[in-house]
Design a protein around this motif. Structure first.
Motif, PDB file in Angstrom:
ATOM      1  N   MET A   3       0.842  -1.191   0.000  1.00  0.00           N
ATOM      2  CA  MET A   3       0.000   0.000   0.000  1.00  0.00           C
ATOM      3  C   MET A   3       0.881   1.246   0.000  1.00  0.00           C
ATOM      4  O   MET A   3       1.832   1.339   0.768  1.00  0.00           O
ATOM      5  CB  MET A   3      -0.897  -0.009   1.239  1.00  0.00           C
ATOM      6  CG  MET A   3      -2.006   0.995   1.164  1.00  0.00           C
ATOM      7  SD  MET A   3      -3.049   1.064   2.633  1.00  0.00           S
ATOM      8  CE  MET A   3      -3.620  -0.590   2.792  1.00  0.00           C
ATOM      9  N   SER A   4       0.545   2.197  -0.864  1.00  0.00           N
ATOM     10  CA  SER A   4       1.310   3.445  -0.948  1.00  0.00           C
ATOM     11  C   SER A   4       1.105   4.277   0.311  1.00  0.00           C
ATOM     12  O   SER A   4       0.136   4.099   1.059  1.00  0.00           O
ATOM     13  CB  SER A   4       0.868   4.250  -2.169  1.00  0.00           C
ATOM     14  OG  SER A   4      -0.430   4.778  -1.975  1.00  0.00           O
ATOM     15  N   ASP A   5       2.027   5.208   0.534  1.00  0.00           N
ATOM     16  CA  ASP A   5       1.910   6.101   1.690  1.00  0.00           C
ATOM     17  C   ASP A   5       0.634   6.927   1.631  1.00  0.00           C
ATOM     18  O   ASP A   5      -0.005   7.165   2.656  1.00  0.00           O
ATOM     19  CB  ASP A   5       3.134   7.031   1.773  1.00  0.00           C
ATOM     20  CG  ASP A   5       4.391   6.284   2.184  1.00  0.00           C
ATOM     21  OD1 ASP A   5       4.276   5.195   2.782  1.00  0.00           O
ATOM     22  OD2 ASP A   5       5.491   6.797   1.918  1.00  0.00           O
ATOM     23  N   ARG A   6       0.257   7.350   0.415  1.00  0.00           N
ATOM     24  CA  ARG A   6      -0.962   8.154   0.279  1.00  0.00           C
ATOM     25  C   ARG A   6      -2.190   7.326   0.656  1.00  0.00           C
ATOM     26  O   ARG A   6      -3.085   7.810   1.353  1.00  0.00           O
ATOM     27  CB  ARG A   6      -1.091   8.712  -1.137  1.00  0.00           C
ATOM     28  CG  ARG A   6      -2.317   9.600  -1.277  1.00  0.00           C
ATOM     29  CD  ARG A   6      -2.307  10.469  -2.499  1.00  0.00           C
ATOM     30  NE  ARG A   6      -2.272   9.705  -3.720  1.00  0.00           N
ATOM     31  CZ  ARG A   6      -2.052  10.238  -4.923  1.00  0.00           C
ATOM     32  NH1 ARG A   6      -1.856  11.536  -5.052  1.00  0.00           N
ATOM     33  NH2 ARG A   6      -2.035   9.500  -5.992  1.00  0.00           N
ATOM     34  N   LYS A   7      -2.247   6.076   0.218  1.00  0.00           N
ATOM     35  CA  LYS A   7      -3.371   5.210   0.580  1.00  0.00           C
ATOM     36  C   LYS A   7      -3.419   5.005   2.094  1.00  0.00           C
ATOM     37  O   LYS A   7      -4.487   5.047   2.697  1.00  0.00           O
ATOM     38  CB  LYS A   7      -3.257   3.861  -0.124  1.00  0.00           C
ATOM     39  CG  LYS A   7      -3.755   3.853  -1.546  1.00  0.00           C
ATOM     40  CD  LYS A   7      -3.734   2.436  -2.088  1.00  0.00           C
ATOM     41  CE  LYS A   7      -4.221   2.347  -3.508  1.00  0.00           C
ATOM     42  NZ  LYS A   7      -3.481   3.121  -4.462  1.00  0.00           N
ATOM     43  N   GLU A  32     -10.682  18.642   1.322  1.00  0.00           N
ATOM     44  CA  GLU A  32     -10.796  20.001   1.884  1.00  0.00           C
ATOM     45  C   GLU A  32     -10.152  20.135   3.254  1.00  0.00           C
ATOM     46  O   GLU A  32      -9.532  21.145   3.551  1.00  0.00           O
ATOM     47  CB  GLU A  32     -12.268  20.406   1.977  1.00  0.00           C
ATOM     48  CG  GLU A  32     -12.894  20.705   0.641  1.00  0.00           C
ATOM     49  CD  GLU A  32     -14.369  21.055   0.746  1.00  0.00           C
ATOM     50  OE1 GLU A  32     -14.963  20.930   1.844  1.00  0.00           O
ATOM     51  OE2 GLU A  32     -14.945  21.437  -0.291  1.00  0.00           O
ATOM     52  N   LYS A  33     -10.285  19.119   4.106  1.00  0.00           N
ATOM     53  CA  LYS A  33      -9.812  19.217   5.486  1.00  0.00           C
ATOM     54  C   LYS A  33      -8.385  18.719   5.697  1.00  0.00           C
ATOM     55  O   LYS A  33      -7.667  19.241   6.541  1.00  0.00           O
ATOM     56  CB  LYS A  33     -10.717  18.406   6.414  1.00  0.00           C
ATOM     57  CG  LYS A  33     -12.111  18.935   6.552  1.00  0.00           C
ATOM     58  CD  LYS A  33     -12.895  18.014   7.480  1.00  0.00           C
ATOM     59  CE  LYS A  33     -14.354  18.376   7.548  1.00  0.00           C
ATOM     60  NZ  LYS A  33     -15.111  17.434   8.379  1.00  0.00           N
ATOM     61  N   HIS A  34      -8.004  17.687   4.954  1.00  0.00           N
ATOM     62  CA  HIS A  34      -6.760  16.988   5.286  1.00  0.00           C
ATOM     63  C   HIS A  34      -5.704  17.003   4.177  1.00  0.00           C
ATOM     64  O   HIS A  34      -4.522  17.098   4.468  1.00  0.00           O
ATOM     65  CB  HIS A  34      -7.056  15.535   5.656  1.00  0.00           C
ATOM     66  CG  HIS A  34      -8.023  15.399   6.787  1.00  0.00           C
ATOM     67  ND1 HIS A  34      -7.666  15.583   8.097  1.00  0.00           N
ATOM     68  CD2 HIS A  34      -9.350  15.117   6.803  1.00  0.00           C
ATOM     69  CE1 HIS A  34      -8.708  15.400   8.878  1.00  0.00           C
ATOM     70  NE2 HIS A  34      -9.755  15.123   8.105  1.00  0.00           N
ATOM     71  N   LEU A  35      -6.126  16.848   2.951  1.00  0.00           N
ATOM     72  CA  LEU A  35      -5.186  16.757   1.827  1.00  0.00           C
ATOM     73  C   LEU A  35      -5.465  17.875   0.841  1.00  0.00           C
ATOM     74  O   LEU A  35      -5.928  17.646  -0.276  1.00  0.00           O
ATOM     75  CB  LEU A  35      -5.301  15.388   1.140  1.00  0.00           C
ATOM     76  CG  LEU A  35      -5.011  14.172   2.007  1.00  0.00           C
ATOM     77  CD1 LEU A  35      -5.264  12.890   1.224  1.00  0.00           C
ATOM     78  CD2 LEU A  35      -3.571  14.194   2.500  1.00  0.00           C
ATOM     79  N   THR A  36      -5.166  19.081   1.240  1.00  0.00           N
ATOM     80  CA  THR A  36      -5.503  20.237   0.411  1.00  0.00           C
ATOM     81  C   THR A  36      -4.702  20.309  -0.884  1.00  0.00           C
ATOM     82  O   THR A  36      -5.094  21.026  -1.796  1.00  0.00           O
ATOM     83  CB  THR A  36      -5.304  21.529   1.210  1.00  0.00           C
ATOM     84  OG1 THR A  36      -3.958  21.576   1.688  1.00  0.00           O
ATOM     85  CG2 THR A  36      -6.256  21.605   2.390  1.00  0.00           C
ATOM     86  N   ASP A  37      -3.619  19.556  -0.984  1.00  0.00           N
ATOM     87  CA  ASP A  37      -2.809  19.562  -2.201  1.00  0.00           C
ATOM     88  C   ASP A  37      -3.239  18.493  -3.210  1.00  0.00           C
ATOM     89  O   ASP A  37      -2.622  18.345  -4.260  1.00  0.00           O
ATOM     90  CB  ASP A  37      -1.328  19.385  -1.849  1.00  0.00           C
ATOM     91  CG  ASP A  37      -1.055  18.082  -1.123  1.00  0.00           C
ATOM     92  OD1 ASP A  37      -1.955  17.585  -0.418  1.00  0.00           O
ATOM     93  OD2 ASP A  37       0.072  17.564  -1.242  1.00  0.00           O
ATOM     94  N   THR A  42      -8.827  12.638  -7.125  1.00  0.00           N
ATOM     95  CA  THR A  42      -7.702  11.763  -6.784  1.00  0.00           C
ATOM     96  C   THR A  42      -8.022  10.985  -5.518  1.00  0.00           C
ATOM     97  O   THR A  42      -7.784   9.769  -5.448  1.00  0.00           O
ATOM     98  CB  THR A  42      -6.411  12.590  -6.597  1.00  0.00           C
ATOM     99  OG1 THR A  42      -6.121  13.268  -7.820  1.00  0.00           O
ATOM    100  CG2 THR A  42      -5.246  11.720  -6.197  1.00  0.00           C
ATOM    101  N   VAL A  43      -8.569  11.664  -4.530  1.00  0.00           N
ATOM    102  CA  VAL A  43      -8.950  10.992  -3.283  1.00  0.00           C
ATOM    103  C   VAL A  43     -10.007   9.932  -3.576  1.00  0.00           C
ATOM    104  O   VAL A  43      -9.954   8.814  -3.058  1.00  0.00           O
ATOM    105  CB  VAL A  43      -9.455  12.002  -2.238  1.00  0.00           C
ATOM    106  CG1 VAL A  43      -9.993  11.291  -1.002  1.00  0.00           C
ATOM    107  CG2 VAL A  43      -8.360  12.980  -1.862  1.00  0.00           C
TER     108      VAL A  43
END
Length: 71
Positions: A3-7, A32-37, A42-43
């Motif tokens: 599993m990737s770090d992003r996952k 909006e709250k956690h991964l603004t970049d 994508t999420v």
């Protein structure tokens, strides 16, 4: 499958948010709250992948995801 770090980060966010709110977690709220970049699309793709791996469940097509017992 590794599993990737992003996952891993997204899965942790879903678990934490679900524990705190008891409400399914949406890709938009994560973006909006956690991964603004990262875009909500994508999420959403990462959430779909985590669902295929058995870590998340989605009860309705338009609803957010909740952690499975495996998560």
């Amino acid at each position: 499958m590794k599993m990737s770090d992003r996952k891993k980060k997204i899965l942790q966010i879903v678990v934490d948010e679900y524990i705190n709110t008891a409400v399914p977690v949406s890709s938009k709220s994560i973006a909006e709250k956690h991964l603004t970049d990262v875009s909500s699309a994508t999420v959403r793709n990462e959430l779909a992948s985590l669902e295929e791996l058995g870590y998340l469940t989605q009860f309705h097509t338009s609803g957010g995801r909740v952690p499975s017992p495996m998560a």
